[in-house]
Design an enzyme around this catalytic site. Structure first.
Site, PDB file in Angstrom:
ATOM      1  N   MET A 189      -3.459  -4.520  -0.981  1.00  0.00           N
ATOM      2  CA  MET A 189      -2.993  -5.590  -0.113  1.00  0.00           C
ATOM      3  C   MET A 189      -2.780  -6.923  -0.833  1.00  0.00           C
ATOM      4  SD  MET A 189      -2.393  -3.688   2.211  1.00  0.00           S
ATOM      5  CE  MET A 189      -2.159  -3.925   3.948  1.00  0.00           C
ATOM      6  N   HIS A 218       4.348   2.992   1.733  1.00  0.00           N
ATOM      7  CA  HIS A 218       4.416   1.972   2.783  1.00  0.00           C
ATOM      8  C   HIS A 218       4.582   2.658   4.142  1.00  0.00           C
ATOM      9  CE1 HIS A 218       5.213  -1.967   4.510  1.00  0.00           C
ATOM     10  NE2 HIS A 218       6.165  -1.378   5.225  1.00  0.00           N
TER      11      HIS A 218
HETATM   12  C1  GAR Z   1      -1.442   3.328   3.927  1.00  0.00           C
HETATM   13  O1  GAR Z   1      -1.011   3.689   5.196  1.00  0.00           O
HETATM   14  C2  GAR Z   1      -0.369   2.594   3.190  1.00  0.00           C
HETATM   15  O2  GAR Z   1       0.914   3.027   3.526  1.00  0.00           O
HETATM   16  C3  GAR Z   1      -0.612   1.187   3.653  1.00  0.00           C
HETATM   17  O3  GAR Z   1      -2.002   1.056   3.655  1.00  0.00           O
HETATM   18  C4  GAR Z   1      -2.565   2.300   4.011  1.00  0.00           C
HETATM   19  C5  GAR Z   1      -3.697   2.610   3.053  1.00  0.00           C
HETATM   20  O4  GAR Z   1      -4.485   3.626   3.558  1.00  0.00           O
HETATM   21  N1  GAR Z   1       0.034   0.244   2.804  1.00  0.00           N
HETATM   22  C6  GAR Z   1       0.586  -0.890   3.229  1.00  0.00           C
HETATM   23  O5  GAR Z   1       0.589  -1.237   4.388  1.00  0.00           O
HETATM   24  C7  GAR Z   1       1.202  -1.730   2.132  1.00  0.00           C
HETATM   25  N2  GAR Z   1       2.072  -2.721   2.702  1.00  0.00           N
HETATM   26  P1  GAR Z   1      -5.568   4.356   2.674  1.00  0.00           P
HETATM   27  O6  GAR Z   1      -6.406   3.301   1.983  1.00  0.00           O
HETATM   28  O7  GAR Z   1      -6.365   5.164   3.663  1.00  0.00           O
HETATM   29  O8  GAR Z   1      -4.859   5.228   1.686  1.00  0.00           O
END
Ligand code: GAR
Length: 353
Positions: free
Chosen positions: A256, A275
């Protein structure tokens, strides 16, 4: 010829009783230890600190074979016992032939039982746990030493995975479910790669915990005040970690912060991000919520290359997810993640080094 002979369980029990009479504590730990490395030594030093003397129970050659397969142990029990006994932290060594240490625990009655951090108290073998409870031993789980494991040492020695194996560096801030999906794909053989380093801006994240549990180098980089940006020093530190780990491909999974130079240039066209939307729709944070608010009937996930412009690099793959009536951002995001868990490992498996 070795002049070392391992103690019998009864001799260790005598040692334990002597310590007990002096109000001192015996630490007990057990394992195969068939290729001793720095991770073991650090673990044993820490375990020894828990009491006043330590006994290590080594699985016999036959029981190592049973536990780890026909190619193990690397070193035979007599040699393992001799090397183990030479360590500063170790006061006594016993060799045991059972797969479990249950009867040994009952004979020795240690004050403290130490185990490496890929276990939790709940994941200890129920028989061993019951034996420990019955002798009143305190159980202490010690953290694993990242990046040091017998498997990794063996891979380096045999050259397996060296050269042709894709080395991935992962960056994440949160739960790490995609990280876990990648590790599962590696374990199942669907993805021929290794995770060389895991980096996070969140010291206590589940993401870093997963890395530690898997024996992967887990690095926290302190990002500074602004939660969405990274200081220049932190940006540099990230690139250094990636280069030190000789990473071929960088994967952002729920990272993030905004990744900038020098990593963008060093790893140009070799950074991917996952994403939770069908890009170019709903860039940035809270993509599932934005899709619901926009009244969309479907959204999805995208794996794309990372460039200086946020969520705008070349799209590598996408998967669609219908939006259901009554979906909340969380319920929708959970279904999107299920697709991400398939899509991301597939893209990585097709990556040409
Ligand atoms: C995922 O859904 C990814 O696509 C998103 O964060 C989540 C992480 O989940 N990414 C974003 O929103 C980036 N802009 P995780 O830690 O369980 O893999």
């Amino acid at each position: 010829m070795s002049d070392y002979s391992a103690m019998t369980p009864e001799e260790v029990r005598t040692l334990r009783d002597q310590l007990d009479a002096q109000g001192k504590k015996l630490v007990f730990t057990n394992g195969c230890f068939d290729l001793l490395h720095a991770g073991h030594v650090r673990y044993l030093n820490e375990a020894r600190e828990l009491g006043d003397a330590m006994v290590v129970a080594l699985n016999s050659d036959a029981s190592v074979r049973e536990l780890k397969g026909p190619s193990r142990p690397i070193n035979h029990e007599q040699d393992r016992a001799e090397v183990m006994a030479a360590l500063r932290a170790v006061d006594a060594v016993v060799i045991f032939g059972d797969k479990r240490a249950t009867s040994l625990i009952e004979t020795i009655r240690p004050h403290i039982y130490a185990k490496g951090g890929d276990y939790t108290v709940d994941s200890l073998n129920p028989e061993e746990r019951a034996a420990l409870e019955s002798v009143g031993a305190a159980v202490r789980i010690l953290p694993l030493v990242p990046g040091r494991s017998t498997t990794q040492t063996l891979q380096r020695m045999t050259g397996e995975g060296a050269g042709d194996q894709l080395r991935i560096g992962v960056l994440g801030s949160g739960e790490g479910s995609n990280f876990r999906a990648i590790l599962d794909a590696i374990s199942s053989g669907a993805l021929k790669a290794e995770i060389s380093v895991a980096i996070s801006d969140q010291a206590d994240s589940r993401f870093l915990q997963i890395a530690r549990e898997a024996g992967i180098s887990a690095q926290h980089v302190d990002g500074g005040e602004n939660p969405r940006r990274f200081s220049d020093a932190a940006q540099k530190e990230i690139a250094e970690h990636l280069q030190r780990a000789r990473v071929d491909l960088v994967v952002l999974i729920g990272f993030m912060r905004i990744l900038k130079e020098p990593t963008l240039t060093i790893y140009q066209d070799r950074i991917v991000n996952v994403h939770p939307s069908l890009l170019p729709k709903f860039k940035g944070a809270n993509a599932p919520q934005l899709a619901i608010e926009a009244g969309e009937s479907e959204t999805g996930c995208t794996v794309h290359l990372v460039t200086a412009e946020i969520d705008a690099g070349r799209i590598l793959a996408q998967a669609r997810v219908p939006i259901q009536s009554g979906d909340t951002p969380d319920s929708l995001h959970a279904r999107i993640k299920k697709e991400e868990h398939k899509l991301l490992p597939q893209v990585l498996a097709e990556w040409k080094k």
